[in-house]
Design a protein around this motif. Structure first.
Motif, mmCIF file in Angstrom:
data_model
loop_
_atom_site.group_PDB
_atom_site.id
_atom_site.type_symbol
_atom_site.label_atom_id
_atom_site.label_comp_id
_atom_site.label_asym_id
_atom_site.label_seq_id
_atom_site.Cartn_x
_atom_site.Cartn_y
_atom_site.Cartn_z
ATOM 1 N N GLU A 1 -5.779 -7.482 3.424
ATOM 2 C CA GLU A 1 -6.641 -7.381 4.593
ATOM 3 C C GLU A 1 -5.821 -7.170 5.867
ATOM 4 O O GLU A 1 -6.157 -6.336 6.715
ATOM 5 N N ALA A 2 -4.719 -7.929 5.984
ATOM 6 C CA ALA A 2 -3.861 -7.792 7.163
ATOM 7 C C ALA A 2 -3.275 -6.392 7.251
ATOM 8 O O ALA A 2 -3.218 -5.794 8.332
ATOM 9 N N ARG A 3 -2.846 -5.833 6.122
ATOM 10 C CA ARG A 3 -2.283 -4.475 6.114
ATOM 11 C C ARG A 3 -3.319 -3.459 6.579
ATOM 12 O O ARG A 3 -3.010 -2.543 7.349
ATOM 13 N N LEU A 4 -4.541 -3.627 6.115
ATOM 14 C CA LEU A 4 -5.614 -2.721 6.528
ATOM 15 C C LEU A 4 -5.876 -2.804 8.029
ATOM 16 O O LEU A 4 -5.976 -1.774 8.719
ATOM 17 N N ARG A 5 -5.993 -4.020 8.537
ATOM 18 C CA ARG A 5 -6.334 -4.200 9.945
ATOM 19 C C ARG A 5 -5.216 -3.695 10.864
ATOM 20 O O ARG A 5 -5.480 -3.067 11.894
ATOM 21 N N SER B 1 -12.871 -7.871 1.099
ATOM 22 C CA SER B 1 -13.937 -6.945 1.476
ATOM 23 C C SER B 1 -13.971 -6.839 2.999
ATOM 24 O O SER B 1 -14.291 -7.803 3.692
ATOM 25 N N VAL B 2 -13.612 -5.667 3.526
ATOM 26 C CA VAL B 2 -13.476 -5.466 4.966
ATOM 27 C C VAL B 2 -14.209 -4.190 5.369
ATOM 28 O O VAL B 2 -14.145 -3.178 4.668
ATOM 29 N N VAL B 3 -14.888 -4.238 6.518
ATOM 30 C CA VAL B 3 -15.529 -3.052 7.080
ATOM 31 C C VAL B 3 -14.774 -2.659 8.344
ATOM 32 O O VAL B 3 -14.662 -3.439 9.290
#
Length: 324
Positions: free
Chosen positions: A35-39, A13-15
């Motif tokens: 999460e790493a891919r998103l960031r 869960s990332v904003v």
């Protein structure tokens, strides 16, 4: 926490920029990788990934897959994400992000190094990209994804001679630059901070005319008293960022300073301090060096100063004194 255990799996869960991304995964590593891919995609300004795409093959990792896993485990909380991204872009730009990690050969790595040399990059810069590639290859090998670990050779860096700017050259680049680039040059010349450290300067890092570097390349904090010009820039701007880099390249070309790179400004800071008679141990602390040997190389830049030191002995002659 961005990843937490939930039910029979793990939820990411990332904003990012006010938008929440939530996804359930069977393992914690997959959630951390997502999460790493998103960031990374968000920092690069790319289209944010979806997580339902097919992989390159059963049990196979692509170069991008491997980088995502390394980000999730090792680089997730790095102090200099832009530095890691810059070298990842060089690696993926040559090999291709969808290339299977197991298909990268020693011959291809040699061609990669040759291509970087042809771009005019310095050996030390090329070595950073090689280290980035080596990190993901070693990680893949540790996870049984490589049939054969390819040979990787870093380049020799010659530190015997260090290019620095004369005072006239410093005045020239300041006079011929403007806006953010001019301000960045002033801060670099008067503080000696690394490009990665400048990128992370924030308004609260300046207090009582002192710049505080909370985390450096050596993972050690340090404080640098600010000269009036550098203090004025940082109080006015708060942050510097890195958007000046392209203008810097154009300025170098226009002035014919082909042997000058951004890191030269850091060398200039140290060499001018030494030339003006400052103690090597003081320069070591200001530069954030771990070893005194690193700082001592600047001492060779001003041999005339050491000759004048000997001259202070005047006409002293040990032979004038009787032996005991």
């Amino acid at each position: 926490m961005s990843v937490r255990e939930r039910g029979n799996g793990y939820q990411m869960s990332v904003v990012l920029s006010g938008q929440r991304f939530r996804k359930q995964f069977p393992t914690k590593l997959e959630a951390m990788e997502a999460e790493a891919r998103l960031r990374v995609a968000h920092q690069k300004g790319e289209v944010l990934p979806s997580f339902g795409k097919a992989r390159a093959g059963e049990g196979m990792w692509s170069l991008r897959d491997t980088y995502n896993k390394v980000w999730a485990i090792y680089w997730r909380d790095t102090d200099y994400p832009q530095w890691q991204i810059r070298h990842q872009n060089k690696v993926e730009g040559f090999f291709g992000p969808d290339t299977l990690i197991n298909h990268i050969t020693s011959e291809q790595i040699t061609e990669f190094v040759v291509s970087l040399r042809e771009q005019g990059l310095q050996p030390s810069t090329i070595n950073h990209s090689i280290q980035s590639l080596r990190k993901v290859l070693r990680f893949a090998d540790q996870n049984g994804k490589l049939t054969k670990y390819p040979f990787i050779q870093t380049l020799t860096v010659n530190n015997k001679r260090t290019r620095y700017l004369t005072e006239d050259e410093c005045k020239l680049i300041i006079r011929e630059s403007k806006g953010l680039l001019r301000d960045a040059i002033i801060v670099a010349l008067l503080t000696g901070v690394r490009a990665s450290e400048m990128l992370n300067i924030r308004p609260n890092h300046v207090e009582n005319s002192v710049l505080y570097i909370p985390v450096s390349k050596n993972h050690m904090p340090r404080s640098i008293p600010l000269a009036p010009m550098a203090l004025e820039v940082l109080l006015r701007r708060g942050t510097i960022g890195e958007s000046y880099i392209r203008e810097w390249g154009a300025l170098r070309e226009r002035l014919g300073l082909h042997d000058v790179v951004w890191h030269t400004l850091r060398h200039t800071f140290a060499s001018h301090l030494i030339q003006k008679g400052n103690d090597v141990s003081v320069v070591m602390e200001l530069m954030g060096h771990k070893r005194i040997e690193t700082t001592l190389r600047y001492a060779k830049l001003a041999p005339k100063n050491f000759k004048s030191a000997i001259n202070t002995l005047g006409n002293f002659n040990p032979l004038d004194y009787p032996s005991a």
